[in-house]
Design a protein around this motif. Sequence first.
Motif, mmCIF file in Angstrom:
data_model
loop_
_atom_site.group_PDB
_atom_site.id
_atom_site.type_symbol
_atom_site.label_atom_id
_atom_site.label_comp_id
_atom_site.label_asym_id
_atom_site.label_seq_id
_atom_site.Cartn_x
_atom_site.Cartn_y
_atom_site.Cartn_z
ATOM 1 N N PHE A 12 9.127 2.173 5.475
ATOM 2 C CA PHE A 12 9.354 0.766 4.505
ATOM 3 C C PHE A 12 9.906 0.033 5.658
ATOM 4 N N PRO A 13 11.233 0.683 6.672
ATOM 5 C CA PRO A 13 11.654 -0.715 7.629
ATOM 6 C C PRO A 13 10.021 -1.154 8.004
ATOM 7 N N GLU A 14 8.810 -0.311 8.656
ATOM 8 C CA GLU A 14 7.710 -0.996 9.139
ATOM 9 C C GLU A 14 7.028 -1.999 8.343
ATOM 10 N N VAL A 15 6.866 -1.522 7.086
ATOM 11 C CA VAL A 15 6.547 -3.039 5.980
ATOM 12 C C VAL A 15 7.405 -3.764 6.290
ATOM 13 N N SER A 16 8.319 -4.267 5.852
ATOM 14 C CA SER A 16 9.793 -5.087 5.986
ATOM 15 C C SER A 16 9.172 -5.769 6.890
ATOM 16 N N ARG A 17 9.048 -5.223 8.061
ATOM 17 C CA ARG A 17 9.480 -5.930 9.461
ATOM 18 C C ARG A 17 7.668 -7.318 9.378
ATOM 19 N N TYR A 37 -5.998 4.328 5.141
ATOM 20 C CA TYR A 37 -7.070 2.641 3.876
ATOM 21 C C TYR A 37 -7.975 3.020 2.548
ATOM 22 N N GLU A 38 -8.844 4.411 3.264
ATOM 23 C CA GLU A 38 -9.599 4.260 2.013
ATOM 24 C C GLU A 38 -9.562 5.599 0.496
ATOM 25 N N ARG A 39 -8.482 6.133 1.107
ATOM 26 C CA ARG A 39 -8.301 6.972 0.414
ATOM 27 C C ARG A 39 -6.301 7.208 -0.125
ATOM 28 N N GLY A 40 -5.552 6.410 0.795
ATOM 29 C CA GLY A 40 -4.641 6.968 -0.013
ATOM 30 C C GLY A 40 -3.814 7.691 1.147
ATOM 31 N N ILE A 41 -2.684 7.495 1.260
ATOM 32 C CA ILE A 41 -2.009 8.604 2.084
ATOM 33 C C ILE A 41 -1.332 10.043 1.896
ATOM 34 N N CYS A 85 -3.861 -5.522 1.235
ATOM 35 C CA CYS A 85 -2.750 -5.498 2.344
ATOM 36 C C CYS A 85 -2.079 -3.678 2.374
ATOM 37 N N SER A 86 -2.805 -3.396 3.611
ATOM 38 C CA SER A 86 -2.345 -1.597 3.349
ATOM 39 C C SER A 86 -0.394 -1.709 4.462
ATOM 40 N N ALA A 87 -0.496 -2.865 4.531
ATOM 41 C CA ALA A 87 1.731 -2.236 4.573
ATOM 42 C C ALA A 87 1.221 -2.476 2.854
ATOM 43 N N ILE A 88 1.051 -3.172 1.712
ATOM 44 C CA ILE A 88 1.639 -3.498 0.642
ATOM 45 C C ILE A 88 1.304 -2.057 -0.285
ATOM 46 N N ASN A 89 0.199 -1.586 -0.008
ATOM 47 C CA ASN A 89 -0.283 -0.245 -0.418
ATOM 48 C C ASN A 89 0.088 0.891 0.275
ATOM 49 N N ALA A 90 0.741 1.051 1.280
ATOM 50 C CA ALA A 90 1.355 2.517 1.468
ATOM 51 C C ALA A 90 2.942 2.019 1.336
#
Length: 196
Positions: free
Chosen positions: A129-134, A27-31, A110-115
């Motif tokens: 992708f499917p996790e963010v969509s879910r 979250y802080e630095r990016g994936i 949002c962590s999902a949008i950022n990911a």
Amino acid sequence: MTSSVPELAPLTPGARRVLDAASQLFYERGIHAVGVDTIAEVAGVTKKTLYDRFGSKEALVVAYLQHRDARWREHVAAHLTRVPEPGIDRVLAIFDAAITWSDDNSPKGCSAINARAEIGEGNDDHPVFPEVSRQKVWLFDLFDELCAEAGIRDHRAVAQAMMLLYEGAIVTVGMATFADPFVVARGWARTLLTRS
């Protein structure tokens, strides 16, 4: 609800340390900026433990998103419990939950949008992708359900507007465009709901 929520497996103490470290770092630095060596070091485990517990960095990213989402859903549920009767205030409880969540938990949006943004185009088979969509479908379904329970005639269209206000606010939090975006979004949500 039409979107299924995954059941989270119990975590060993080592897996919990890995997930906690990864969650903070992602979250802080990016994936992409965080490697498994750094996660293992911060968690105080070996890379072998990380791979034994999660299998891959991609699976760890999905676990990070799922566990963060589970905390958010619990937070939302607590706010909905405070407004048990169907109506506009119950729909607005989602925005109330976001107001009390965002400062401490989502200062970068949002962590999902950022990911999703970080994985980028051309990786359509990535498990993020499917996790963010879910997660997003779950929230939309919740808005739709609450609007229907409130007796809003065109509840699906109003739920779409609620989702747009919510998503615009969470992006604005991350961009720090102006102060208190969820308060602003809640005000417009109330206006729209009372006219629907």
